[in-house]
Structures are given as structure tokens and as C-alpha cells.
Design a protein around this motif. Structure first.
Motif, mmCIF file in Angstrom:
data_model
loop_
_atom_site.group_PDB
_atom_site.id
_atom_site.type_symbol
_atom_site.label_atom_id
_atom_site.label_comp_id
_atom_site.label_asym_id
_atom_site.label_seq_id
_atom_site.Cartn_x
_atom_site.Cartn_y
_atom_site.Cartn_z
ATOM 1 N N ALA A 187 14.012 48.436 29.747
ATOM 2 C CA ALA A 187 14.460 48.518 28.358
ATOM 3 C C ALA A 187 13.303 48.853 27.420
ATOM 4 N N TYR A 188 12.128 48.282 27.697
ATOM 5 C CA TYR A 188 10.968 48.627 26.877
ATOM 6 C C TYR A 188 10.627 50.103 27.013
ATOM 7 N N ALA A 189 10.710 50.625 28.236
ATOM 8 C CA ALA A 189 10.313 52.009 28.481
ATOM 9 C C ALA A 189 11.255 52.992 27.798
ATOM 10 N N LEU A 190 12.433 52.521 27.385
ATOM 11 C CA LEU A 190 13.351 53.403 26.663
ATOM 12 C C LEU A 190 13.106 53.339 25.160
ATOM 13 N N GLY A 191 12.112 52.564 24.762
ATOM 14 C CA GLY A 191 11.812 52.466 23.340
ATOM 15 C C GLY A 191 12.524 51.312 22.673
ATOM 16 N N GLY A 192 12.793 50.259 23.415
ATOM 17 C CA GLY A 192 13.443 49.098 22.815
ATOM 18 C C GLY A 192 12.426 48.173 22.183
ATOM 19 N N GLN A 196 15.959 44.033 20.959
ATOM 20 C CA GLN A 196 16.854 44.947 21.682
ATOM 21 C C GLN A 196 16.764 44.722 23.183
ATOM 22 N N SER B 91 9.651 55.796 23.168
ATOM 23 C CA SER B 91 10.822 56.676 23.151
ATOM 24 C C SER B 91 10.399 58.137 23.292
ATOM 25 N N GLY B 114 20.009 53.290 26.119
ATOM 26 C CA GLY B 114 18.822 53.932 25.552
ATOM 27 C C GLY B 114 19.155 54.712 24.288
ATOM 28 N N ILE B 117 19.821 52.091 21.318
ATOM 29 C CA ILE B 117 18.672 51.423 20.700
ATOM 30 C C ILE B 117 17.803 52.413 19.946
ATOM 31 N N ASN B 118 17.952 53.700 20.223
ATOM 32 C CA ASN B 118 17.197 54.676 19.456
ATOM 33 C C ASN B 118 18.014 55.251 18.301
ATOM 34 N N ARG B 164 18.629 58.091 32.595
ATOM 35 C CA ARG B 164 18.520 57.151 31.478
ATOM 36 C C ARG B 164 17.278 57.466 30.641
ATOM 37 N N ALA B 165 16.168 57.800 31.346
ATOM 38 C CA ALA B 165 14.945 58.149 30.619
ATOM 39 C C ALA B 165 15.101 59.482 29.888
ATOM 40 N N VAL B 168 17.002 59.828 26.252
ATOM 41 C CA VAL B 168 16.271 59.533 25.021
ATOM 42 C C VAL B 168 15.481 60.760 24.552
#
Lengths: 301, 260
Positions: A187-192, A196, B91, B114, B117-118, B164-165, B168
Motif C-alpha cells: 500500500a505504501y508503494a502505491l503512494g498511500g 490510507q 506514486s 491504488g 488513494i491517489n 496494480r503498480a 497509478v
């Protein structure tokens, strides 16, 4: 030949004594288990034997009465349900919030450690202590001068919340701790941001564990007689509380009340009341077990 | 306005040191990552290549006791400067991990998370299909988007993590041994995918598998463990050169399998 005999003489006695010890220990441990199981079985048999004749629909839907044949536990059953839901409403947000703080936010220092040890110790404090705390604080201190709290459902729910909060906090912490770090990393790696990550990744994974702990805590709460008697006293109530500021009674109080009557018939009623309460508790525990099993299957995949 | 087109430097690392408490894990690494290139980081266990990778999008900040000094310039801005928001940075520079780590949610929700949250405001269905197509997973999952991600095989799960990556829309994707937990066939599928993705993304991949590095990457950086157990960069060059005619004898010894 001679040598063989010698070895036999040396080994056999030892063997015999080892085998004997093993048998003895086996019997010892088996009887330890039996004491618990037989005790429970006798208890359940006694209760069923005395209570089943008194179980009927009217027993569940009628108010208590001086005449055993007409008495029921409707007000106590509804009071228990009221109390349980209100306790849950107080306990879940506070308990889960505290667990999130301790696991995800709290710095690892002495202060946090002190809080953690205290929470663990509070889980072991006898329930009557909470009852007296609730009595002196919620009922008398906040109650009498302002007529605000008093011996109400709200005071009872607040007292029981104090009682089960440590259990909910401990269970929620375990559940949160069990969430693998790789979920957080993902979740952090997705920019959370932190919240979040907790809301979207940690809490959903921890939810079954939190639910299990909460249900078990609730089933402890509804079985507790001591603190509720301290708050509510032994009352005779022939109405259903319609709001949290009313007086109330619960199953353990009603059962206690019946048992203390001199007439034999009331003891039958008490047994029937115990059956109803056991049924409620076992149902809740079954739900908890169901969640736990589903959780285990999920995490093994 | 500088140009960040294909082949230009998109990440410039200057004298990067990474510590775990007192321990120096990555010692004074400087290198450049070029846009739309696949850069492979190879080297023996404990040489700091994974730590180095995690420093590139500040994932290492999350480890208690970890600290970094030096400079990482992402399109000219130092990601370790005070006005860089690590959450925004991640992100733009995404990451795929060693073990597939889908969330315990449906395939659809794994990708939607993802986006959500963005602050994605567009059409979720389209965005999710697009990223699943990019990750070469769409055909396999299009009829079961709402099944749990755990019903997928390991290789599919890893492609889901890549999807998933991608959803974003980062510039750079960091991959930490993305195929090491997979069987050979799934590994090949991931490698094919990585090669296709480089037209759209810049990829930095840590791998233990030297064949993999030589098959997929354009450039290779070779890390080693120094005398003080700190990892350092030995050599960074075009992959072909590293594997056929390396400058440093240590690289040659490692490539030819004389030590590992």
C-alpha cells in the motif's frame, strides 16, 4: 549367553519403571482433563434436567411474576441485548482505536511499554472492581447531583465497556500485528499515506481477528453478574427499556434473583434462564469460531 | 526545460549511503538510471542491492532505524530534500516486491485501491482493464474480476501486483526479485512482460538470476560486499559489455561463477 543375561538384568527393571511412569502420567493427565469435562457435563445435565420443563414460549415473552407458572424473563433478555449492543458501540471504536495507536503509531519507548503492561493487567482485574468503579463514578458521582446517569442502561454499558475494553484492545492488537508487513509495503508503494495504508490494507486484513475478539469480549460481558448487580441492583422490572436512560435488568440478575427465592419452582425457572443464557453465549462463541476459521483458511492461502 | 526522453538520465544517484542504525549497508553508490531502460542490479546476497533499490522511492524510510545520506535526483529534484513528499514520490516511482503480495480483496479492488488513494476521478472499469491488459493478465481474469486475488496462481498474482503498480501510472517501476518466488514458466512470462513494459516505463530490477539480467536488461550494475560487510557498486555498464567484456576482474569472476 552370560553377557546377554547380564544386559537383560540391567535393562529390564529400568524399562519396567519407565513404562510404569509413562502409564501413570497418562492416567494423571487424562484425569485432569476429565475433571473439567465431567464437571461441565454434570452442570449442563443438572441445568437441562431442572430447566427444560420450564422452557416455553411464554417463558421468553413474559415478564417476571410472583407466580412461577406465569414468570418469564422477557425484560431480562431484552435488557441483556440492549446492554450488549450499547457496550459494543462504546467498546469497538475505542478498543480498535487504542489498538491501532499502540501497533501503528506509538513510538517504541518506556511510556508505550507502561501503557501496554497496564492494558494487559487491566484484563485480569476482577469484574466486581469495575462494578464498584461504575457505581461510585457513573451512578453516584455523575448520577445523583445532576440526575443524569444514575442506575441506567447507559451507566451499565459504560461500566461493562471498561471491563471488556482491555480484552478488545489485546485481541485487536494481536490481529493487527498478524497482518504481514508485505501488505503495508504494497500500500505504501502505491503512494498511500499512513491512514490510507491502515484503512485500506491493515484493517480489512485484521477485521476477522478483531471481530472474533470483540464477540468473545461481548460474550464475557453478558455473562457478568457482579458489576451489573452493583450498577442496577436486584430489581423487579416489568417493562422493556425504550431508551438508554432507563433502569434495566439482565439475565444474570434475573437468574440470581430466582435462585435466591425459597420456593423450589423458582429454581427450575433459574435453570431455564441459565439454558437461555448458555444458548446465547454458545451462539456468540460459535460465530467467533466461524470467523477465526475463515481467517485461518484465508491466511494460509 | 530539460529533456527527459528515452535514454536520458531520469534518476541520478550521487554518493548514496544507507544505514541500518550504525551499520553501513550501502556504501557511497553513484550511478545513473536512463529513461525507458531496464537496469538490472546484480550481486551476491547481502551486497545491498535491495536496500539500494528501496532507497530510490524512499521505501527504506519505513524501516525502523534506517537512514540515508547522499542525493537521488529524480528528474532533477533531490528526493531526500525536505520539500519532497515521500507519499507523492511513491506514486511516481512504484514498486513490485519479491513475493506476490496482493491485498486480501478481489482482483478488481486490488487495482482500484491504488487509484482511489491517489484521488483518481476517471472511469475505474476502463483504468483497471487498461492496467490488466498492460500486465498481460486481462484475458485470464476478465470473467472473474470480483474473485479474491488469492484464487490466482503465484505468477498471476505477481502480474496482478504489476498491474496494480501500473494503474497509478508511475514513471519508474522498481522490482525487487519479482520472479524469484515463481516457477520457470511464470518467470518467463514476467520477463516477457518486463520487456514489453519498457516502452512506457523505466524499470530497475534486482535479480539473483544472472541469466535473467542478461535476457531482460539494457544496463547492468554489479554490486559486491566490501570488507566491512557494506555493499558497494563495482561496475555499471551496458548489459552486453558486463556479460562479455567487463572492466573489473571481480565482475568477471562473479559472472563466470568463480564465486557467488
Amino acid at each position: 549367553m552370560h553377557k546377554n543375561q547380564d544386559i537383560k538384568n540391567h535393562i529390564n527393571p529400568q524399562r519396567m519403571s519407565r513404562r510404569f511412569t509413562e502409564k501413570l502420567l497418562y492416567i494423571l493427565f487424562l484425569s485432569s482433563v476429565s475433571v473439567g469435562i465431567i464437571g461441565l457435563a454434570v452442570l449442563i445435565f443438572e441445568v437441562l434436567n431442572n430447566g427444560i420443563p420450564w422452557l416455553s414460549w411464554h417463558f421468553l415473552t413474559d415478564y417476571p411474576s410472583r407466580h412461577p407458572k406465569e414468570a418469564g424473563l422477557f425484560s431480562a433478555l431484552m435488557g441483556t441485548i440492549w446492554l450488549m449492543f450499547m457496550t459494543a458501540i462504546f467498546t469497538v471504536p475505542i478498543g480498535v482505536g487504542a489498538a491501532i495507536y499502540l501497533e501503528e503509531y506509538a513510538p517504541r519507548n518506556l511510556w508505550t511499554k507502561i501503557i501496554e503492561i497496564n492494558v494487559a493487567n487491566l484484563a485480569g482485574v476482577p469484574s466486581i472492581v469495575y462494578g464498584l468503579l461504575g457505581l461510585s463514578w457513573f451512578v453516584y458521582y455523575w448520577g445523583t447531583p445532576t440526575e443524569f446517569l444514575g442506575r441506567t442502561l447507559l451507566a451499565g454499558a459504560m461500566t461493562l465497556s471498561l471491563l471488556v475494553l482491555p480484552i478488545v484492545i489485546l485481541a485487536s492488537r494481536e490481529a493487527i500485528k498478524a497482518v504481514p508487513d508485505s501488505y503495508r509495503d504494497a500500500a505504501y508503494a502505491l503512494g498511500g499515506d499512513k491512514w490510507q495504508v491502515i484503512k485500506g490494507s491493515v484493517l480489512p486484513s485484521a477485521l476477522p481477528g478483531i471481530l472474533t475478539g470483540t464477540i468473545l469480549a461481548m460474550s464475557r460481558a453478558i455473562g457478568e453478574a457482579a458489576p451489573v448487580i452493583a450498577i442496577s441492583a436486584l430489581v423487579y422490572i416489568t417493562y422493556i427499556p425504550s431508551h438508554p436512560m432507563e433502569r434495566f435488568t439482565v439475565l444474570p440478575i434475573q437468574i440470581f434473583n430466582w435462585i435466591s427465592r425459597p420456593q423450589d419452582d423458582f429454581r427450575g425457572l433459574a435453570a431455564a434462564g441459565i439454558i437461555v443464557m448458555l444458548f446465547l453465549l454458545l451462539t456468540m462463541n460459535a460465530i467467533a469460531v466461524y470467523f477465526r476459521n475463515r481467517y485461518q483458511i484465508k491466511s494460509e492461502e | 526545460m530539460e529533456n527527459y526522453g528515452t535514454g536520458n538520465v531520469v534518476l541520478e544517484i550521487n554518493s548514496l549511503n544507507a544505514y541500518y542504525q550504525e551499520f553501513l549497508a550501502v556504501n557511497n553508490v553513484s550511478m545513473e538510471i536512463k529513461k525507458n531502460y531496464i537496469t538490472a542490479l546484480i550481486g551476491p546476497s547481502g551486497c545491498g542491492k535491495s536496500t539500494f533499490l528501496r532507497c530510490l522511492n524512499r521505501m527504506n524510510d519505513l524501516i525502523v532505524g534506517a537512514s540515508v545520506n547522499g542525493e537521488v535526483l529524480f528528474e532533477g529534484n533531490n528526493i531526500y530534500s525536505d520539500n519532497m513528499d515521500p507519499i507523492y514520490l511513491r506514486s511516481r516511482i512504484g514498486m513490485v516486491f519479491q513475493k506476490p503480495n496482493p491485498f486480501p480483496k478481489s482482483i478488481y479492488k486490488n487495482i482500484a485501491f491504488g487509484l482511489k488513494i491517489n484521488g483518481f476521478k476517471g472511469n475505474y472499469d476502463e483504468a483497471i482493464e487498461k492496467s490488466l491488459r498492460q500486465a498481460a493478465l486481462w484475458e485470464e481474469v476478465k470473467d472473474r474480476l470480483h474473485d479474491s486475488a488469492f484464487t490466482l496462481s503465484g505468477g498471476q498474482q505477481q502480474r496482478l501486483c504489476i498491474a496494480r503498480a501500473l494503474a497509478v501510472e508511475p514513471e519508474i517501476i522498481l522490482m525487487d526479485e519479482p520472479a524469484s518466488a515463481l516457477d520457470p514458466i511464470a518467470t518467463l512470462a514476467i520477463e516477457e512482460l518486463i520487456k514489453e513494459l519498457k516502452t512506457l516505463y523505466t524499470i530497475v530490477i534486482v535479480t539473483h538470476n544472472m541469466q535473467q539480467a542478461s535476457r531482460v536488461s539494457d544496463e547492468t550494475a554489479f554490486f559486491m560486499v566490501g570488507d566491512n560487510r557494506s555493499g558497494y557498486l563495482v561496475e555499471h555498464d551496458e548489459t552486453q559489455k558486463i556479460f562479455t567484456n567487463p572492466t573489473n576482474t571481480k565482475t568477471e569472476e562473479y559472472i563466470t561463477g568463480r564465486f557467488s
